[in-house]
Write an enzyme that holds these catalytic residues in place. Structure first.
Site, PDB file in Angstrom:
ATOM      1  N   CYS B  90       0.856  -1.184   0.000  1.00  0.00           N
ATOM      2  CA  CYS B  90       0.000   0.000   0.000  1.00  0.00           C
ATOM      3  C   CYS B  90       0.894   1.236   0.000  1.00  0.00           C
ATOM      4  CB  CYS B  90      -0.909   0.013   1.221  1.00  0.00           C
ATOM      5  SG  CYS B  90      -1.981   1.447   1.275  1.00  0.00           S
ATOM      6  N   LEU B  91       1.019   1.830  -1.146  1.00  0.00           N
ATOM      7  CA  LEU B  91       1.905   2.979  -1.279  1.00  0.00           C
ATOM      8  C   LEU B  91       1.273   3.920  -2.301  1.00  0.00           C
ATOM      9  CD1 LEU B  91       4.635   4.262  -0.595  1.00  0.00           C
ATOM     10  CD2 LEU B  91       5.687   2.857  -2.356  1.00  0.00           C
TER      11      LEU B  91
END
Ligand SMILES: [Zn+2]
Ligand SMILES: [Zn+2]
Lengths: 209, 157
Positions: B90-91
């Site tokens: 999750c970036l």
């Protein structure tokens, strides 16, 4: 210009929305015969970004959320007056116009819709404007061409989209109005279909501040 | 398609040159498919990942660089922003904040930075996120450290 005649719907009451959606849906299914209209239907269901909101929404959902008022979309005449090139594929703008008009006819359009539309129209025009400012590095033998010397002087390095050299001669280049970052015209146009932000600084590409 | 190939080829050449410059990242392209890459990244120092080597898998879309690559950890890692089972990351820059100015190499750097600075408020690994959010730094460290030892360090002997 695509027009859907004789479907004049106004969404006045909450409880009517479902019924309206049914009607829209059946109208849409009757659109299937024409490829142009099919494309409009496609756009109706495609998520689009509204102004500064984060989540993209479908037009059809806007209708469902009862953001539509009974105000009619008044700009249709001005739509026809704007210079849309049917060969311009930017944002499927041509189809977008068709689509807005269909939605507007079907729902008695929302003010929000007008905003969405204005925004995209604004972007469309801004990009047209941007294209006009394209320049290229002239070959060394004829340095006195259309290329702006000042611009040439600053063009060091690569286009951050394709990573190819910016100073190659003869390729159209563009400098973004706000942040002055330079890209190949072709590269930035393909990015602007997806985003409003400069790839390098995430400044808004097109709006003059 | 052609544009993405040309761009990836350019990155490939760049990577060959940068190998020396950045010893923490080893990017390699699949021999037969330029849209498939893997990377070995070193866990940043002063983190529970220090001393570990983590493998990433990149699947590059045909629309690259207009669309971000899909990246996931192949090496098991205990980190709030990495899915423990799938390795999904999750970036923001791999999602809405993507810009074509990012390269596979700079994405690797961003992932290393994420390893050093977890964001427990958008957790993909809730256990890990909860530990950090509840202030149990030691608990988090020991778990992350254990998985680094188990999965990311070469077995000795
Ligand atoms: Zn370019
Ligand atoms: Zn910029």
């Amino acid at each position: 210009m695509v027009k859907v005649a004789a479907v004049n719907v106004s969404v006045d009451r909450e409880e009517q929305v479902a019924e309206q959606l049914d009607r829209i849906e059946s109208s849409l299914s009757s659109l299937n015969e024409s490829p142009e209209l099919l494309c409009a239907k496609d756009l109706l269901l495609r998520p689009i970004q509204i102004l500064d909101e984060h989540q993209p929404v479908c037009i059809i959902d806007l209708v469902a959320q009862r953001v539509a008022s009974s105000a009619s979309f008044s700009s249709s005449s001005s739509l026809n007056n704007s210079n849309f090139n049917s060969n311009s594929d930017l944002f499927g703008m041509f189809h977008f116009v068709a689509h807005v008009e269909i939605v507007s006819v079907l729902t008695g359009i929302a003010p929000q819709m007008g905003l969405i539309f204005k925004r995209d129209l604004k972007k469309f025009n801004a990009i047209d404007e941007l294209k006009k400012q394209a320049f290229h590095v002239a070959s060394s033998s004829s340095s006195s061409s259309s290329a702006n010397q000042e611009d040439e002087g600053l063009l060091v390095g690569d286009c951050s989209i394709c990573l190819q050299d910016l100073s190659a001669t003869g390729i159209d280049l563009i400098r973004l109005p706000n942040c002055s970052h330079a890209f190949h015209l072709k590269c930035i146009l393909s990015w602007l279909k997806k985003s409003d932000f400069c790839p390098l600084c995430r400044d808004l590409c097109l709006q003059k501040s | 398609m052609q544009a993405s190939r040309a761009r990836l080829f350019k990155e490939y050449k760049e990577v060959q040159r940068e190998k020396v410059a950045d010893p923490d990242i080893q990017l390699a392209c699949d021999d037969t498919n330029i849209f498939k890459w893997t990377a070995l990244i070193k866990g940043p120092s002063e983190t529970p990942y220090e001393g570990g080597v983590f493998q990433l898998a990149f699947a590059v879309p045909e629309q690259y660089p207009l669309q971000p690559p899909q990246v996931r950890f192949l090496t098991k890692i205990f980190h709030p922003n990495v899915h423990f089972k799938t390795g999904e990351i999750c970036l923001d820059i791999l999602k809405n904040a993507w810009s074509p100015a990012w390269t596979l190499q700079s994405v690797c750097r961003a992932i290393i930075a994420l390893m050093a600075h977890p964001e427990p408020d958008s957790p993909l690994n809730c256990d890990s996120g909860n530990l950090l959010r509840s202030g149990d730094i030691r608990g988090f460290h020991s778990m992350a450290r254990m998985y680094t030892r188990l999965a990311a360090m070469p077995k000795k002997g």
